[in-house]
Motif scaffolding. Sequence first.
Motif, mmCIF file in Angstrom:
data_model
loop_
_atom_site.group_PDB
_atom_site.id
_atom_site.type_symbol
_atom_site.label_atom_id
_atom_site.label_comp_id
_atom_site.label_asym_id
_atom_site.label_seq_id
_atom_site.Cartn_x
_atom_site.Cartn_y
_atom_site.Cartn_z
ATOM 1 N N GLU A 41 -18.815 3.651 30.678
ATOM 2 C CA GLU A 41 -18.242 2.493 29.980
ATOM 3 C C GLU A 41 -18.428 2.415 28.479
ATOM 4 N N VAL A 42 -19.401 3.098 27.908
ATOM 5 C CA VAL A 42 -19.658 2.988 26.470
ATOM 6 C C VAL A 42 -19.533 4.375 25.860
ATOM 7 N N SER A 43 -18.597 4.529 24.913
ATOM 8 C CA SER A 43 -18.327 5.841 24.319
ATOM 9 C C SER A 43 -18.398 5.784 22.802
ATOM 10 N N GLY A 44 -19.231 6.670 22.244
ATOM 11 C CA GLY A 44 -19.268 6.864 20.799
ATOM 12 C C GLY A 44 -18.476 8.119 20.491
ATOM 13 N N LEU A 45 -17.607 8.060 19.481
ATOM 14 C CA LEU A 45 -16.811 9.243 19.152
ATOM 15 C C LEU A 45 -16.788 9.492 17.662
ATOM 16 N N ILE A 46 -16.695 10.788 17.335
ATOM 17 C CA ILE A 46 -16.649 11.217 15.932
ATOM 18 C C ILE A 46 -15.692 12.395 15.822
ATOM 19 N N VAL A 60 -21.968 6.875 27.887
ATOM 20 C CA VAL A 60 -23.062 6.426 28.750
ATOM 21 C C VAL A 60 -22.597 5.185 29.497
ATOM 22 N N GLY A 61 -23.289 4.883 30.569
ATOM 23 C CA GLY A 61 -22.990 3.671 31.315
ATOM 24 C C GLY A 61 -23.549 2.439 30.620
ATOM 25 N N HIS A 62 -23.103 1.300 31.056
ATOM 26 C CA HIS A 62 -23.538 0.005 30.529
ATOM 27 C C HIS A 62 -25.068 -0.097 30.510
ATOM 28 N N ASP A 63 -25.702 0.164 31.650
ATOM 29 C CA ASP A 63 -27.159 0.037 31.751
ATOM 30 C C ASP A 63 -27.882 1.086 30.910
ATOM 31 N N THR A 64 -27.333 2.288 30.871
ATOM 32 C CA THR A 64 -27.937 3.346 30.048
ATOM 33 C C THR A 64 -27.880 2.975 28.571
ATOM 34 N N ALA A 65 -26.763 2.409 28.130
ATOM 35 C CA ALA A 65 -26.629 1.989 26.729
ATOM 36 C C ALA A 65 -27.667 0.921 26.390
ATOM 37 N N ILE A 66 -27.881 -0.013 27.276
ATOM 38 C CA ILE A 66 -28.860 -1.081 27.055
ATOM 39 C C ILE A 66 -30.274 -0.503 27.004
ATOM 40 N N ARG A 67 -30.609 0.364 27.974
ATOM 41 C CA ARG A 67 -31.955 0.961 28.000
ATOM 42 C C ARG A 67 -32.194 1.835 26.767
ATOM 43 N N ALA A 68 -31.196 2.620 26.373
ATOM 44 C CA ALA A 68 -31.345 3.486 25.195
ATOM 45 C C ALA A 68 -31.559 2.646 23.942
ATOM 46 N N LYS A 81 -23.906 -5.645 23.084
ATOM 47 C CA LYS A 81 -23.460 -6.424 21.935
ATOM 48 C C LYS A 81 -23.693 -5.577 20.693
ATOM 49 N N ASP A 82 -23.731 -6.172 19.519
ATOM 50 C CA ASP A 82 -23.762 -5.422 18.262
ATOM 51 C C ASP A 82 -24.864 -4.371 18.190
ATOM 52 N N GLU A 83 -26.065 -4.712 18.642
ATOM 53 C CA GLU A 83 -27.178 -3.751 18.561
ATOM 54 C C GLU A 83 -26.888 -2.503 19.387
ATOM 55 N N VAL A 84 -26.291 -2.682 20.552
ATOM 56 C CA VAL A 84 -25.973 -1.559 21.435
ATOM 57 C C VAL A 84 -24.873 -0.704 20.812
ATOM 58 N N VAL A 85 -23.853 -1.348 20.292
ATOM 59 C CA VAL A 85 -22.762 -0.619 19.641
ATOM 60 C C VAL A 85 -23.305 0.182 18.459
ATOM 61 N N ASP A 86 -24.135 -0.437 17.638
ATOM 62 C CA ASP A 86 -24.720 0.262 16.490
ATOM 63 C C ASP A 86 -25.597 1.431 16.927
ATOM 64 N N ALA A 87 -26.417 1.233 17.955
ATOM 65 C CA ALA A 87 -27.302 2.297 18.428
ATOM 66 C C ALA A 87 -26.505 3.464 18.995
ATOM 67 N N MET A 88 -25.456 3.175 19.752
ATOM 68 C CA MET A 88 -24.633 4.257 20.309
ATOM 69 C C MET A 88 -23.885 5.011 19.205
ATOM 70 N N GLY A 89 -23.433 4.278 18.197
ATOM 71 C CA GLY A 89 -22.795 4.943 17.054
ATOM 72 C C GLY A 89 -23.773 5.852 16.331
ATOM 73 N N GLU A 90 -25.001 5.388 16.179
ATOM 74 C CA GLU A 90 -26.010 6.189 15.481
ATOM 75 C C GLU A 90 -26.404 7.418 16.292
ATOM 76 N N LEU A 91 -26.576 7.275 17.600
ATOM 77 C CA LEU A 91 -26.885 8.433 18.446
ATOM 78 C C LEU A 91 -25.762 9.470 18.377
ATOM 79 N N THR A 92 -24.522 9.012 18.427
ATOM 80 C CA THR A 92 -23.375 9.920 18.333
ATOM 81 C C THR A 92 -23.356 10.612 16.982
ATOM 82 N N ASN A 93 -23.631 9.871 15.927
ATOM 83 C CA ASN A 93 -23.672 10.428 14.577
ATOM 84 C C ASN A 93 -24.763 11.495 14.449
ATOM 85 N N MET A 94 -25.935 11.225 15.021
ATOM 86 C CA MET A 94 -27.040 12.196 14.942
ATOM 87 C C MET A 94 -26.715 13.471 15.723
#
Length: 155
Positions: A41-46, A60-68, A81-94
């Motif tokens: 459900e949650v996808s970071g792309l570059i 990653v799945g909803h629960d995985t995104a929250i736990r990460a 929410k915003d923190e999860v979106v930002d964290a997934m964007g940062e993980l994808t960027n790294m």
Amino acid sequence: MRAEFINPFVSATQSVFQTMLGTTLKRGPLGLKHSHSPTLEVSGLIGLCGKLQGMVIVSVGHDTAIRATATMLGLEVDEVKDEVVDAMGELTNMIAGSAKTQLADYQLSIGLPTVICGKSHSIGFPSGSPPFVIPFDSDLGPIFVEVGIVESPQP
């Protein structure tokens, strides 16, 4: 697509998750992606461009995104929410940045990360770059990295 294009994303993903989240990833078998819908459900792309062009997606799945996010930021998080979106964007960027370093001969540039959330989203890869799916399992849940890149046409 050549293994030399995929392996940097495998090692980058494992390294980023180990360093940032203290999580060891176990890689599953590679596969060719046949649909535009991510598995989770949650996808970071570059996007990537240079002597290669294409895209990388970290799903990653909803629960995985929250736990990460909770692990990465040391916060209590209970919804996407915003923190999860930002964290997934940062993980994808790294992950993209680390792979870019390993592919230095191809003079890659990476775009800004975009994060898409929801069960029914669809993402198309650039023409001619059918993506490989690299599945991982972890303590946080499943992670799928999709990589679709081709050599850029020479002028």
